[in-house]
Design a protein around this motif. Structure first.
Motif, mmCIF file in Angstrom:
data_model
loop_
_atom_site.group_PDB
_atom_site.id
_atom_site.type_symbol
_atom_site.label_atom_id
_atom_site.label_comp_id
_atom_site.label_asym_id
_atom_site.label_seq_id
_atom_site.Cartn_x
_atom_site.Cartn_y
_atom_site.Cartn_z
ATOM 1 N N LYS A 61 -14.333 22.458 -4.565
ATOM 2 C CA LYS A 61 -13.570 23.010 -5.684
ATOM 3 C C LYS A 61 -14.282 22.698 -7.005
ATOM 4 C CE LYS A 61 -10.031 24.994 -7.628
ATOM 5 N NZ LYS A 61 -9.876 26.436 -7.541
ATOM 6 N N PHE A 62 -14.622 21.418 -7.215
ATOM 7 C CA PHE A 62 -15.325 21.007 -8.422
ATOM 8 C C PHE A 62 -16.438 20.032 -8.063
ATOM 9 C CE2 PHE A 62 -10.998 21.857 -10.048
ATOM 10 C CZ PHE A 62 -11.307 22.836 -10.978
ATOM 11 N N LEU A 63 -17.509 20.089 -8.826
ATOM 12 C CA LEU A 63 -18.627 19.174 -8.692
ATOM 13 C C LEU A 63 -18.949 18.681 -10.100
ATOM 14 C CD1 LEU A 63 -20.545 18.204 -6.398
ATOM 15 C CD2 LEU A 63 -22.075 20.052 -7.035
ATOM 16 N N PHE A 64 -18.911 17.357 -10.304
ATOM 17 C CA PHE A 64 -19.109 16.781 -11.634
ATOM 18 C C PHE A 64 -20.296 15.835 -11.646
ATOM 19 C CE2 PHE A 64 -14.549 17.712 -11.783
ATOM 20 C CZ PHE A 64 -14.440 18.310 -13.030
ATOM 21 N N LEU A 65 -21.066 15.889 -12.725
ATOM 22 C CA LEU A 65 -22.045 14.857 -13.026
ATOM 23 C C LEU A 65 -21.311 13.862 -13.916
ATOM 24 C CD1 LEU A 65 -24.899 13.669 -13.049
ATOM 25 C CD2 LEU A 65 -25.402 15.150 -15.010
ATOM 26 N N GLU A 66 -21.069 12.672 -13.387
ATOM 27 C CA GLU A 66 -20.303 11.666 -14.105
ATOM 28 C C GLU A 66 -21.153 11.016 -15.192
ATOM 29 O OE1 GLU A 66 -17.178 11.428 -13.727
ATOM 30 O OE2 GLU A 66 -16.861 12.421 -11.810
ATOM 31 N N ALA A 67 -20.496 10.338 -16.104
ATOM 32 C CA ALA A 67 -21.181 9.693 -17.225
ATOM 33 C C ALA A 67 -22.175 8.639 -16.752
ATOM 34 C CB ALA A 67 -20.163 9.068 -18.175
ATOM 35 N N ASP A 68 -21.920 8.035 -15.589
ATOM 36 C CA ASP A 68 -22.833 7.008 -15.082
ATOM 37 C C ASP A 68 -23.972 7.575 -14.246
ATOM 38 O OD1 ASP A 68 -21.583 7.694 -12.712
ATOM 39 O OD2 ASP A 68 -20.831 5.695 -12.278
ATOM 40 N N GLY A 69 -24.038 8.914 -14.112
ATOM 41 C CA GLY A 69 -25.114 9.549 -13.360
ATOM 42 C C GLY A 69 -24.752 9.906 -11.936
ATOM 43 N N ASP A 70 -23.623 9.419 -11.442
ATOM 44 C CA ASP A 70 -23.191 9.781 -10.099
ATOM 45 C C ASP A 70 -22.677 11.215 -10.085
ATOM 46 O OD1 ASP A 70 -23.791 7.298 -9.013
ATOM 47 O OD2 ASP A 70 -21.762 6.519 -9.303
ATOM 48 N N ILE A 71 -22.682 11.816 -8.909
ATOM 49 C CA ILE A 71 -22.122 13.149 -8.744
ATOM 50 C C ILE A 71 -20.877 13.009 -7.893
ATOM 51 C CG2 ILE A 71 -22.489 15.453 -7.785
ATOM 52 C CD1 ILE A 71 -25.478 15.102 -8.375
ATOM 53 N N ILE B 273 -31.287 17.527 -13.106
ATOM 54 C CA ILE B 273 -30.776 17.067 -11.818
ATOM 55 C C ILE B 273 -31.310 17.996 -10.733
ATOM 56 C CG2 ILE B 273 -28.692 16.608 -10.443
ATOM 57 C CD1 ILE B 273 -28.956 14.852 -12.950
ATOM 58 N N PRO B 274 -31.994 17.480 -9.735
ATOM 59 C CA PRO B 274 -32.455 18.338 -8.649
ATOM 60 C C PRO B 274 -31.271 18.896 -7.847
ATOM 61 C CG PRO B 274 -33.568 16.200 -8.595
ATOM 62 C CD PRO B 274 -32.469 16.104 -9.603
ATOM 63 N N LEU B 275 -31.397 20.133 -7.387
ATOM 64 C CA LEU B 275 -30.365 20.751 -6.566
ATOM 65 C C LEU B 275 -30.097 19.892 -5.332
ATOM 66 C CD1 LEU B 275 -28.475 23.121 -5.910
ATOM 67 C CD2 LEU B 275 -30.443 24.293 -4.887
ATOM 68 N N GLY B 276 -31.134 19.264 -4.813
ATOM 69 C CA GLY B 276 -30.981 18.403 -3.643
ATOM 70 C C GLY B 276 -30.011 17.253 -3.871
ATOM 71 N N ASP B 277 -29.942 16.734 -5.096
ATOM 72 C CA ASP B 277 -28.999 15.654 -5.395
ATOM 73 C C ASP B 277 -27.557 16.148 -5.300
ATOM 74 O OD1 ASP B 277 -31.207 14.094 -5.815
ATOM 75 O OD2 ASP B 277 -30.779 13.646 -7.917
ATOM 76 N N ALA B 278 -27.315 17.364 -5.769
ATOM 77 C CA ALA B 278 -25.968 17.938 -5.678
ATOM 78 C C ALA B 278 -25.596 18.172 -4.218
ATOM 79 C CB ALA B 278 -25.890 19.241 -6.470
ATOM 80 N N LYS B 279 -26.533 18.678 -3.443
ATOM 81 C CA LYS B 279 -26.271 18.917 -2.012
ATOM 82 C C LYS B 279 -26.060 17.593 -1.275
ATOM 83 C CE LYS B 279 -28.522 23.397 -1.688
ATOM 84 N NZ LYS B 279 -29.612 24.176 -1.065
ATOM 85 N N GLN B 280 -26.806 16.578 -1.659
ATOM 86 C CA GLN B 280 -26.632 15.255 -1.047
ATOM 87 C C GLN B 280 -25.232 14.717 -1.338
ATOM 88 O OE1 GLN B 280 -29.558 12.320 -2.167
ATOM 89 N NE2 GLN B 280 -28.376 10.638 -1.286
ATOM 90 N N ALA B 281 -24.752 14.900 -2.570
ATOM 91 C CA ALA B 281 -23.404 14.442 -2.928
ATOM 92 C C ALA B 281 -22.355 15.159 -2.073
ATOM 93 C CB ALA B 281 -23.137 14.674 -4.409
ATOM 94 N N LEU B 282 -22.561 16.435 -1.818
ATOM 95 C CA LEU B 282 -21.635 17.177 -0.954
ATOM 96 C C LEU B 282 -21.644 16.597 0.459
ATOM 97 C CD1 LEU B 282 -22.363 20.821 -2.144
ATOM 98 C CD2 LEU B 282 -20.203 19.582 -2.404
ATOM 99 N N ARG B 283 -22.835 16.321 0.984
ATOM 100 C CA ARG B 283 -22.930 15.744 2.335
ATOM 101 C C ARG B 283 -22.252 14.377 2.385
ATOM 102 N NH1 ARG B 283 -28.126 17.770 1.755
ATOM 103 N NH2 ARG B 283 -28.972 15.694 1.343
ATOM 104 N N GLU B 284 -22.494 13.553 1.369
ATOM 105 C CA GLU B 284 -21.903 12.212 1.338
ATOM 106 C C GLU B 284 -20.382 12.276 1.253
ATOM 107 O OE1 GLU B 284 -23.915 10.280 -1.886
ATOM 108 O OE2 GLU B 284 -25.700 9.863 -0.680
ATOM 109 N N ALA B 285 -19.856 13.334 0.635
ATOM 110 C CA ALA B 285 -18.405 13.509 0.528
ATOM 111 C C ALA B 285 -17.850 14.253 1.740
ATOM 112 C CB ALA B 285 -18.064 14.268 -0.749
ATOM 113 N N ASP B 286 -18.731 14.550 2.706
ATOM 114 C CA ASP B 286 -18.341 15.300 3.913
ATOM 115 C C ASP B 286 -17.640 16.601 3.506
ATOM 116 O OD1 ASP B 286 -18.244 15.776 6.634
ATOM 117 O OD2 ASP B 286 -16.306 14.771 6.886
ATOM 118 N N CYS B 287 -18.286 17.324 2.612
ATOM 119 C CA CYS B 287 -17.716 18.549 2.061
ATOM 120 C C CYS B 287 -18.738 19.674 2.176
ATOM 121 C CB CYS B 287 -17.320 18.325 0.602
ATOM 122 S SG CYS B 287 -16.613 19.762 -0.210
#
Length: 154
Positions: free
Chosen positions: A134-144, A114-128
């Motif tokens: 607190k927690f960051l999860f890679l879900e079974a379906d590939g979503d973060i 998983i690219p670090l950019g994908d994790a950072k994008q998930a944070l931006r999308e969650a406005d976080c």
């Protein structure tokens, strides 16, 4: 039909299980978010297994029998995963913790491809902000998914 009636469902079952294992082993992002390269792989996979699936059978009956077998297998897997936690874990997997308390675990990201950019994008999308995570999860379906620190005002 040129082949025995039972051969097409057997071929479809073998190919379905083999592809299910390959997709599962290839990583979660293959399922979660298709890149152009992932789409190309899926298209080539379908082409590469088509002869093995049909066994040279060109009849409409044979094609429908193979298609019905694939749909039945898919429905069966969906039915069993909805009722069996153990089977669901084998087929889909469990969420993986990829960050906690404002720290993203880059070694886990690398292990999951998983690219670090994908994790950072998930944070931006969650406005976080990272500091509020607190927690960051890679879900079974590939979503973060992102869980914010409950001490942070919304």
């Amino acid at each position: 039909m040129h082949t025995d009636w039972w051969e097409l469902p057997l071929r479809a079952t073998i190919i379905y299980i083999a592809l299910l294992v390959m997709v599962r082993v290839s990583g979660r992002r293959t399922v979660g978010q298709f890149t152009p390269f992932d789409l190309l792989v899926v298209m080539l996979l379908s082409e590469s297994v088509s002869n093995g699936l049909s066994g040279g059978e060109d009849s409409v009956t044979g094609a429908l029998l193979a298609a019905m077998t694939l749909v039945a297998l898919n429905l069966s897997v969906a039915f069993i995963t909805s009722r069996s936690t153990g089977f669901r874990r084998v087929v889909e997997g469990d969420p993986i913790l990829i960050g906690r308390d404002s720290v993203i675990f880059e070694n886990v990201l690398r292990a999951q491809r998983i690219p670090l950019g994908d994790a950072k994008q998930a944070l931006r999308e969650a406005d976080c902000d990272l500091k509020d995570m607190k927690f960051l999860f890679l879900e079974a379906d590939g979503d973060i998914s992102v869980l914010k620190d409950s001490a942070v005002p919304a």
